[in-house]
Design a protein around this motif. Structure first.
Motif, PDB file in Angstrom:
ATOM      1  N   ARG A  10     -24.874 -28.143  -0.010  1.00 53.38           N
ATOM      2  CA  ARG A  10     -25.878 -27.102  -0.188  1.00 53.38           C
ATOM      3  C   ARG A  10     -25.414 -26.029  -1.152  1.00 53.38           C
ATOM      4  O   ARG A  10     -24.415 -25.366  -0.890  1.00 53.38           O
ATOM      5  N   ASP A  11     -26.142 -25.859  -2.246  1.00 49.29           N
ATOM      6  CA  ASP A  11     -25.927 -24.736  -3.163  1.00 49.29           C
ATOM      7  C   ASP A  11     -24.455 -24.550  -3.521  1.00 49.29           C
ATOM      8  O   ASP A  11     -23.932 -23.445  -3.501  1.00 49.29           O
ATOM      9  N   LEU A  12     -23.824 -25.677  -3.842  1.00 51.70           N
ATOM     10  CA  LEU A  12     -22.371 -25.670  -4.036  1.00 51.70           C
ATOM     11  C   LEU A  12     -21.967 -25.102  -5.398  1.00 51.70           C
ATOM     12  O   LEU A  12     -22.441 -25.538  -6.445  1.00 51.70           O
ATOM     13  N   HIS A  13     -21.083 -24.144  -5.337  1.00 50.83           N
ATOM     14  CA  HIS A  13     -20.483 -23.572  -6.546  1.00 50.83           C
ATOM     15  C   HIS A  13     -18.993 -23.857  -6.506  1.00 50.83           C
ATOM     16  O   HIS A  13     -18.354 -23.633  -5.483  1.00 50.83           O
ATOM     17  N   VAL A  14     -18.468 -24.344  -7.621  1.00 50.74           N
ATOM     18  CA  VAL A  14     -17.034 -24.638  -7.691  1.00 50.74           C
ATOM     19  C   VAL A  14     -16.469 -24.054  -8.967  1.00 50.74           C
ATOM     20  O   VAL A  14     -17.083 -24.135 -10.032  1.00 50.74           O
ATOM     21  N   ARG A  15     -15.301 -23.459  -8.838  1.00 47.25           N
ATOM     22  CA  ARG A  15     -14.626 -22.969 -10.049  1.00 47.25           C
ATOM     23  C   ARG A  15     -13.202 -23.507 -10.128  1.00 47.25           C
ATOM     24  O   ARG A  15     -12.589 -23.861  -9.120  1.00 47.25           O
ATOM     25  N   TYR A  16     -12.702 -23.580 -11.351  1.00 48.61           N
ATOM     26  CA  TYR A  16     -11.295 -23.894 -11.590  1.00 48.61           C
ATOM     27  C   TYR A  16     -10.659 -22.647 -12.176  1.00 48.61           C
ATOM     28  O   TYR A  16     -11.151 -22.119 -13.179  1.00 48.61           O
ATOM     29  N   GLY A  17      -9.588 -22.181 -11.550  1.00 51.06           N
ATOM     30  CA  GLY A  17      -8.945 -20.967 -12.034  1.00 51.06           C
ATOM     31  C   GLY A  17      -9.934 -19.821 -12.026  1.00 51.06           C
ATOM     32  O   GLY A  17     -10.830 -19.753 -11.189  1.00 51.06           O
ATOM     33  N   LEU A  43     -10.039 -30.456  -4.052  1.00 47.26           N
ATOM     34  CA  LEU A  43     -10.190 -29.508  -5.161  1.00 47.26           C
ATOM     35  C   LEU A  43      -8.912 -28.726  -5.420  1.00 47.26           C
ATOM     36  O   LEU A  43      -8.534 -28.499  -6.576  1.00 47.26           O
ATOM     37  N   ARG A  44      -8.270 -28.300  -4.333  1.00 41.67           N
ATOM     38  CA  ARG A  44      -7.098 -27.449  -4.479  1.00 41.67           C
ATOM     39  C   ARG A  44      -5.981 -28.126  -5.267  1.00 41.67           C
ATOM     40  O   ARG A  44      -5.251 -27.473  -6.012  1.00 41.67           O
ATOM     41  N   MET A  45      -5.883 -29.465  -5.118  1.00 41.33           N
ATOM     42  CA  MET A  45      -4.867 -30.198  -5.874  1.00 41.33           C
ATOM     43  C   MET A  45      -5.112 -30.100  -7.374  1.00 41.33           C
ATOM     44  O   MET A  45      -4.246 -30.433  -8.184  1.00 41.33           O
ATOM     45  N   HIS A  46      -6.330 -29.692  -7.748  1.00 40.92           N
ATOM     46  CA  HIS A  46      -6.677 -29.548  -9.162  1.00 40.92           C
ATOM     47  C   HIS A  46      -6.893 -28.082  -9.521  1.00 40.92           C
ATOM     48  O   HIS A  46      -7.579 -27.774 -10.495  1.00 40.92           O
ATOM     49  N   ARG A  47      -6.373 -27.208  -8.703  1.00 36.51           N
ATOM     50  CA  ARG A  47      -6.525 -25.763  -8.896  1.00 36.51           C
ATOM     51  C   ARG A  47      -7.991 -25.319  -8.898  1.00 36.51           C
ATOM     52  O   ARG A  47      -8.354 -24.361  -9.569  1.00 36.51           O
ATOM     53  N   GLY A  48      -8.797 -26.031  -8.139  1.00 30.88           N
ATOM     54  CA  GLY A  48     -10.202 -25.658  -8.011  1.00 30.88           C
ATOM     55  C   GLY A  48     -10.487 -25.099  -6.635  1.00 30.88           C
ATOM     56  O   GLY A  48      -9.670 -25.223  -5.726  1.00 30.88           O
ATOM     57  N   ALA A  49     -11.662 -24.469  -6.491  1.00 32.81           N
ATOM     58  CA  ALA A  49     -12.046 -23.917  -5.191  1.00 32.81           C
ATOM     59  C   ALA A  49     -13.562 -23.834  -5.088  1.00 32.81           C
ATOM     60  O   ALA A  49     -14.256 -23.638  -6.088  1.00 32.81           O
TER      61      ALA A  49
END
Ligand code: ATP
Length: 246
Positions: free
Chosen positions: A10-17, A57-63
């Motif tokens: 639902r309404d997913l937002h993901v960022r890297y760094g 995600l965290r393994m790729h520096r994402g959140a």
């Protein structure tokens, strides 16, 4: 809600760094026993979506920076990957990543470590050997010596060893010859018919729309189109952009 949805994004937002926003409010529903394809070109955010579901995600520096991921009505976007596998959600990352120096059998055994019981493991191994007879034939061979298609089969087989309810496949067709892609597509359909739900991330829209019941098209981090696979196959945009039509 209820039992009509297995996985709900639902309404997913993901960022890297700090600066890269990879997903800007993505929705995705996977019904129990469904196969949903996620299509889109390079960098659209397909792998990112799978990483958010599998907790990697965290393994790729994402959140995850907004929205939520629910599995069977339980929030999983703050769980670690092992806990998500334990719930029955297992991913096959892009590029296969089998343990090249281990044998085929050892790779399968590694996938079954989390299985509930020895009996469960034995049943899972039987299923994997039926789906992929070549993995039984090559049990003692080093995984690194398998062809690309066989390694993909091993990667999927290893994931099946923990008897997942939901399988996440990231570009299983990548780098494989058309005949092998057809074979992998047929196997994904069979896995689905055996009652396992699948999220299939693919750049190969022809294969994915053949296998899936429902599909979404991601474009730069947003869902540009979604609908029944048969309907998307007929869509002019999909034809033009992803199926080589005009
Ligand atoms: P591909 O098939 O090329 O993997 P994709 O649709 O799976 O494409 P993603 O890999 O999810 O796309 O990438 C989405 C966006 O996030 C892209 O702009 C990409 O450059 C960026 N991105 C992906 N991984 C990282 C990372 N670890 N750090 C920073 N940016 C990333």
């Amino acid at each position: 809600p209820g039992n009509s949805v297995l996985l709900s994004v639902r309404d997913l937002h993901v960022r890297y760094g700090r600066s890269v926003i990879a997903l800007h409010g993505v929705h995705l529903d996977v019904p129990p026993d469904g196969v949903v394809a996620v299509l889109g070109s390079n960098g659209a955010g397909k792998s990112t979506l799978l990483r958010a579901v599998s907790g990697t995600l965290r393994m790729h520096r994402g959140a995850v920076s907004g929205g939520e991921v629910r599995y069977r009505d339980r929030r999983i976007d703050r769980l670690d990957p092992a806990a998500i596998v334990h719930l029955g959600v297992v991913g096959v990352p892009e590029g296969r990543q089998v343990f090249a120096r281990m044998t085929v059998e050892e790779n399968l055994r590694a996938g079954g470590i989390g299985a509930a019981s020895a009996r469960g493991r034995a049943a899972a191994r039987r299923r994997v050997h039926e789906l992929f007879p070549v993995l039984a034939d090559r049990a003692r061979q080093r995984a690194g010596l398998l062809s690309g298609g066989e390694q993909q089969m091993l990667a999927i087989g290893r994931a099946l060893m923990s008897s997942p309810e939901l399988l996440l496949l990231d570009e299983p067709s990548l780098g494989l010859a058309p005949k092998v892609v057809d074979r992998i597509g047929a196997i994904i359909r069979e896995i689905h018919q055996q009652g396992t739900a699948v999220v299939l991330v693919e750049q190969n829209a022809v294969m994915a729309l053949r296998v899936a019941e429902h599909a979404v098209v991601l474009e730069v981090g947003r869902v540009a189109l979604s609908g029944p696979a048969a309907e998307l196959s007929r869509s002019e945009d999909v034809q033009r952009l992803y199926l080589g039509g005009h």
